[in-house]
Design a protein around this motif. Sequence first.
Motif, PDB file in Angstrom:
ATOM      1  N   MET A 128      51.850  -8.213  14.762  1.00  0.00           N
ATOM      2  CA  MET A 128      51.251  -8.892  13.617  1.00  0.00           C
ATOM      3  C   MET A 128      51.677  -8.192  12.334  1.00  0.00           C
ATOM      4  N   VAL A 129      51.949  -9.005  11.348  1.00  0.00           N
ATOM      5  CA  VAL A 129      52.390  -8.450  10.058  1.00  0.00           C
ATOM      6  C   VAL A 129      51.159  -7.987   9.274  1.00  0.00           C
ATOM      7  N   ALA A 130      51.307  -6.863   8.615  1.00  0.00           N
ATOM      8  CA  ALA A 130      50.195  -6.348   7.800  1.00  0.00           C
ATOM      9  C   ALA A 130      49.925  -7.310   6.656  1.00  0.00           C
ATOM     10  N   TYR A 131      48.687  -7.730   6.552  1.00  0.00           N
ATOM     11  CA  TYR A 131      48.359  -8.594   5.433  1.00  0.00           C
ATOM     12  C   TYR A 131      47.740  -7.781   4.305  1.00  0.00           C
ATOM     13  N   TYR A 132      48.323  -7.847   3.166  1.00  0.00           N
ATOM     14  CA  TYR A 132      47.932  -7.022   2.045  1.00  0.00           C
ATOM     15  C   TYR A 132      48.158  -7.848   0.787  1.00  0.00           C
ATOM     16  N   ASN A 177      42.454 -11.581  -3.201  1.00  0.00           N
ATOM     17  CA  ASN A 177      41.356 -10.617  -3.164  1.00  0.00           C
ATOM     18  C   ASN A 177      40.575 -10.567  -4.478  1.00  0.00           C
ATOM     19  N   ASN A 222      35.416 -10.403  -7.050  1.00  0.00           N
ATOM     20  CA  ASN A 222      35.847  -9.058  -6.642  1.00  0.00           C
ATOM     21  C   ASN A 222      36.786  -8.493  -7.704  1.00  0.00           C
ATOM     22  N   THR A 271      35.775  -5.878  -2.261  1.00  0.00           N
ATOM     23  CA  THR A 271      36.693  -5.740  -1.128  1.00  0.00           C
ATOM     24  C   THR A 271      37.943  -5.001  -1.574  1.00  0.00           C
ATOM     25  N   ILE A 272      38.379  -4.084  -0.748  1.00  0.00           N
ATOM     26  CA  ILE A 272      39.621  -3.370  -1.050  1.00  0.00           C
ATOM     27  C   ILE A 272      40.416  -3.202   0.246  1.00  0.00           C
ATOM     28  N   TYR A 273      41.729  -3.312   0.146  1.00  0.00           N
ATOM     29  CA  TYR A 273      42.610  -3.115   1.308  1.00  0.00           C
ATOM     30  C   TYR A 273      43.156  -1.701   1.260  1.00  0.00           C
ATOM     31  N   ILE A 274      43.125  -1.030   2.408  1.00  0.00           N
ATOM     32  CA  ILE A 274      43.542   0.366   2.468  1.00  0.00           C
ATOM     33  C   ILE A 274      44.492   0.547   3.648  1.00  0.00           C
ATOM     34  N   ALA A 275      45.620   1.194   3.378  1.00  0.00           N
ATOM     35  CA  ALA A 275      46.575   1.468   4.463  1.00  0.00           C
ATOM     36  C   ALA A 275      46.107   2.705   5.215  1.00  0.00           C
ATOM     37  N   SER A 295      42.986  -5.765   9.236  1.00  0.00           N
ATOM     38  CA  SER A 295      43.686  -6.946   8.752  1.00  0.00           C
ATOM     39  C   SER A 295      45.168  -6.667   8.935  1.00  0.00           C
ATOM     40  N   GLY A 296      45.713  -7.131  10.068  1.00  0.00           N
ATOM     41  CA  GLY A 296      47.078  -6.727  10.397  1.00  0.00           C
ATOM     42  C   GLY A 296      47.066  -5.237  10.671  1.00  0.00           C
ATOM     43  N   GLU A 297      47.864  -4.481   9.921  1.00  0.00           N
ATOM     44  CA  GLU A 297      47.927  -3.039  10.167  1.00  0.00           C
ATOM     45  C   GLU A 297      47.156  -2.255   9.119  1.00  0.00           C
ATOM     46  N   VAL A 298      46.443  -2.957   8.261  1.00  0.00           N
ATOM     47  CA  VAL A 298      45.668  -2.247   7.241  1.00  0.00           C
ATOM     48  C   VAL A 298      44.181  -2.570   7.410  1.00  0.00           C
ATOM     49  N   THR A 306      34.894  -3.898   2.914  1.00  0.00           N
ATOM     50  CA  THR A 306      34.005  -4.658   2.037  1.00  0.00           C
ATOM     51  C   THR A 306      32.732  -3.859   1.838  1.00  0.00           C
ATOM     52  N   LYS A 362      40.657   4.804  -1.755  1.00  0.00           N
ATOM     53  CA  LYS A 362      41.945   4.272  -1.279  1.00  0.00           C
ATOM     54  C   LYS A 362      43.077   5.253  -1.580  1.00  0.00           C
ATOM     55  N   GLU A 384      45.515   7.089   1.067  1.00  0.00           N
ATOM     56  CA  GLU A 384      46.922   6.680   1.115  1.00  0.00           C
ATOM     57  C   GLU A 384      47.872   7.751   0.588  1.00  0.00           C
TER      58      GLU A 384
END
Lengths: 111, 170
Positions: free
Chosen positions: A1-5, A60, A76, B13-17, B103-106, B110, B139, B143
Amino acid sequence: MVAYYPTMDEVFRALADASRRALLDRLHARNGQTLSELCDGLAMTRQAVTKHLGILEAANLVTTLRHGREKLHYLNPVPIHQIGERWIRKFERNKLTALSELKRQLEKRDE
Amino acid sequence: MNINKFKPAIVYTIYIAATPEKVWQALTSAEFSRQYFSGFAIEADLKIGGAFIARAPDGSVHISGEVIECDPPRKLTVTWNVNWPALVEKLGPTLVTYEIELSGEVVKLTMLQSHDRAISDDILSGGRQGWPAILSSLKSVLETGQPLAIKMAPPQRMLDALEAMGIGTP
């Protein structure tokens, strides 16, 4: 699965539309609204609002939440904060806040 | 406590690797929190009913609460009560929930701040200003290993509103 960002490109594309900014304004005025509440009084079809909310959520800029049977939409501001952090230096922050406040005070008279 | 009475006022919400485990650790350990949360140490007894506190750099307990929901590394709900005189009596308890999803690889993190009554925008301005800075810095720590150099201070409009309600502020 591709990382969704969500990327910064998506954030800017989502913001580059007056209707979507109007939806963010409505959430800024009152956070946590349902789709019906957001549509109320807008000159947009429900389908158009749904589509715009989808783009905002993918960028987002909007987070949705289930609360009982309702789906609530929340503004957000985290990506906008990150844009600010990227280009605003920490010593500029107080000056910019002061300038924004000055503008707000001066323009208030015309309201 | 009946948490169904609470409604989220702020949802970020924040996305974090990083991995969910690493994000969980960052949210619940003093070692990490001191880096991204103005030097505050999170001390959490991670079981339902366990104590949850944020200790200021001077050693005083700034936030005290209790673990309400604990499902590592997916969901943590705590009461998040700022120890300013009369604050909880006047505003009621504050609930903070972290949801961690892959979410995928990250990780999609929330954060929800919920209340059991309506809270004015002036008072919510504290969370609205503080949380994006805290989450962005968290984050960055995960990271890059470096926090963001953000100076955090409570907004004046919040302090004024609290004072007007008879709530003590520093």
